[in-house]
Design a protein around this motif. Structure first.
Motif, PDB file in Angstrom:
ATOM      1  N   UNK A 211       1.204  -1.123   0.044  1.00  0.00           N
ATOM      2  CA  UNK A 211      -0.158   0.136   0.227  1.00  0.00           C
ATOM      3  C   UNK A 211       0.543   1.572   0.291  1.00  0.00           C
ATOM      4  N   UNK A 212       1.400   1.634  -1.002  1.00  0.00           N
ATOM      5  CA  UNK A 212       1.886   3.102  -1.456  1.00  0.00           C
ATOM      6  C   UNK A 212       0.922   4.392  -1.950  1.00  0.00           C
ATOM      7  N   UNK A 229      -1.265  -6.647  10.127  1.00  0.00           N
ATOM      8  CA  UNK A 229      -0.255  -7.271   9.783  1.00  0.00           C
ATOM      9  C   UNK A 229       0.814  -7.237   9.946  1.00  0.00           C
ATOM     10  N   UNK A 230       1.812  -6.670   9.079  1.00  0.00           N
ATOM     11  CA  UNK A 230       2.703  -6.336   9.239  1.00  0.00           C
ATOM     12  C   UNK A 230       2.537  -4.732   8.922  1.00  0.00           C
ATOM     13  N   UNK A 231       3.454  -4.310   9.464  1.00  0.00           N
ATOM     14  CA  UNK A 231       3.794  -2.505   9.208  1.00  0.00           C
ATOM     15  C   UNK A 231       4.348  -1.769   7.739  1.00  0.00           C
ATOM     16  N   UNK A 232       5.165  -3.046   7.635  1.00  0.00           N
ATOM     17  CA  UNK A 232       5.854  -2.590   6.415  1.00  0.00           C
ATOM     18  C   UNK A 232       5.394  -2.816   5.548  1.00  0.00           C
ATOM     19  N   UNK A 233       4.121  -2.995   5.078  1.00  0.00           N
ATOM     20  CA  UNK A 233       2.768  -3.344   4.437  1.00  0.00           C
ATOM     21  C   UNK A 233       2.681  -2.189   3.696  1.00  0.00           C
ATOM     22  N   UNK A 234       2.871  -0.869   4.491  1.00  0.00           N
ATOM     23  CA  UNK A 234       2.213   0.275   4.279  1.00  0.00           C
ATOM     24  C   UNK A 234       3.280   0.976   3.980  1.00  0.00           C
TER      25      UNK A 234
END
Ligand code: DGY
Length: 316
Positions: A211-212, A229-234
């Motif tokens: 999600x950028x 889920x995990x922070x770095x997905x966004x």
């Protein structure tokens, strides 16, 4: 009698399962509230045959190289992006995780965040405490209708499906991106059609910043993003900008990048945002069962047996 192994446990786990592990093996339990710093973790791992790790411990190749006796790593989490699986496989080290037992707790929390952001619960609570509940007001604070709306789920594994089940009770239309084996909608289409978007994909090199800015621009201005889920997905900078400019209406995060998010991080000043300290699985039941499972995995791995919940490089 089976030989006693030296096991590093990277945090105190106040559950009976740890006693079982302690009866069978010789434990070195890190006593602090904060995780062991990387050099201390590596130093303590040097003579360990097993490690019971948390998601905040980086178990990477240099650590494994410095721990020649290591043959079992049991992560006290379902996610295992903190562990270099390829390095573990190359050294014949088994890796375990804790699926299923935290699915419902995490799905409940995703839904709690969704409802709280949609109905502006933090603002409403703030008003009450600040003496700003003056009367019943026709138009304050107005939130979004959850019932009957469309929920887009990114990652349709165990937790994504459990969130879908909760959405059914709210008569929501559920759309999803499917699984690697049974793909569903494209991300673009899902983002375009959803009133709420909830992320339940694992963190991998492919899903990093899934999600950028472009993805956020593809969402509805009224949409709300949930990430448990995990922070770095966004891409967090892009999310801050999207909230500030009204590209999307709000967000609920149980995970951030980094964790913990510093108290002065600009993220915390963004509007219409709830941030929680990674508590998706934080119920007595789920965390206790995770401890059971992590210990079962470790006991099996130390015996040279397949772990009941063993992960491999292609488990994602
Ligand atoms: C996990 O298990 O991966 C969760 O993020 C924490 O329980």
């Amino acid at each position: 009698m089976r030989p006693v192994a030296h096991v590093l446990v990277t945090r105190q786990l106040p559950f009976p399962a740890l006693d079982r592990l302690g009866i069978a093996h010789d434990l070195d339990v890190w006593p602090e509230r904060l995780p062991p710093p990387p050099d201390e973790l590596q130093r303590r791992a040097a003579d360990a045959e097993g490690i019971l790790s948390l998601l905040s411990d980086r178990i990477d190749e240099p650590l494994m190289a410095a721990a020649p006796e290591l043959r079992a790593i049991s992560n006290y989490a379902v996610g295992y992006d903190n562990i270099d699986l390829a390095a573990a496989a190359a050294r014949g080290i088994r890796v375990g995780n804790t699926p299923d037992v935290l699915t419902d707790a995490t799905a409940d929390l995703a839904f709690a965040l969704l409802l709280a952001v949609a109905r502006k619960l933090p603002e409403a609570q703030r008003d009450v405490r600040a003496g700003n509940w003056l009367t019943w007001e026709p138009a304050h604070p107005l939130g979004q209708e959850v019932h009957g709306s469309t929920l887009g789920i990114i990652g349709y594994g165990r937790i994504g499906r459990a969130v879908a089940k909760r959405a059914e009770g709210f008569d929501m239309t559920v759309i999803h991106t499917g699984t690697p084996r049974a793909p569903g909608l494209s991300l673009e289409e899902l983002l375009e059609r959803s009133d709420f978007v909830s992320i339940h994909a694992p963190l991998t090199p492919e899903t990093h910043h899934l999600i950028d800015a472009a993805a956020l621009a593809g969402m509805r201005p009224s949409a709300i993003l949930i990430n448990t889920a995990r922070g770095p997905l966004v891409d967090q900078q892009a999310l801050i900008a999207a909230l500030e400019h009204g590209t999307i209406a709000g967000a609920g995060l149980d995970v951030t990048d980094p964790e913990p998010v510093p108290a002065d991080d600009p993220l915390l000043a963004a509007p219409n945002l709830i941030v929680l300290p990674h508590i998706g699985s934080a119920t007595h039941t789920a965390r206790g069962r995770m401890a059971d499972m992590a210990v079962e995995n470790l006991l099996a791995g130390l015996e040279g047996q397949p772990m009941p919940h063993q992960v491999t490089d292609d488990s994602q």
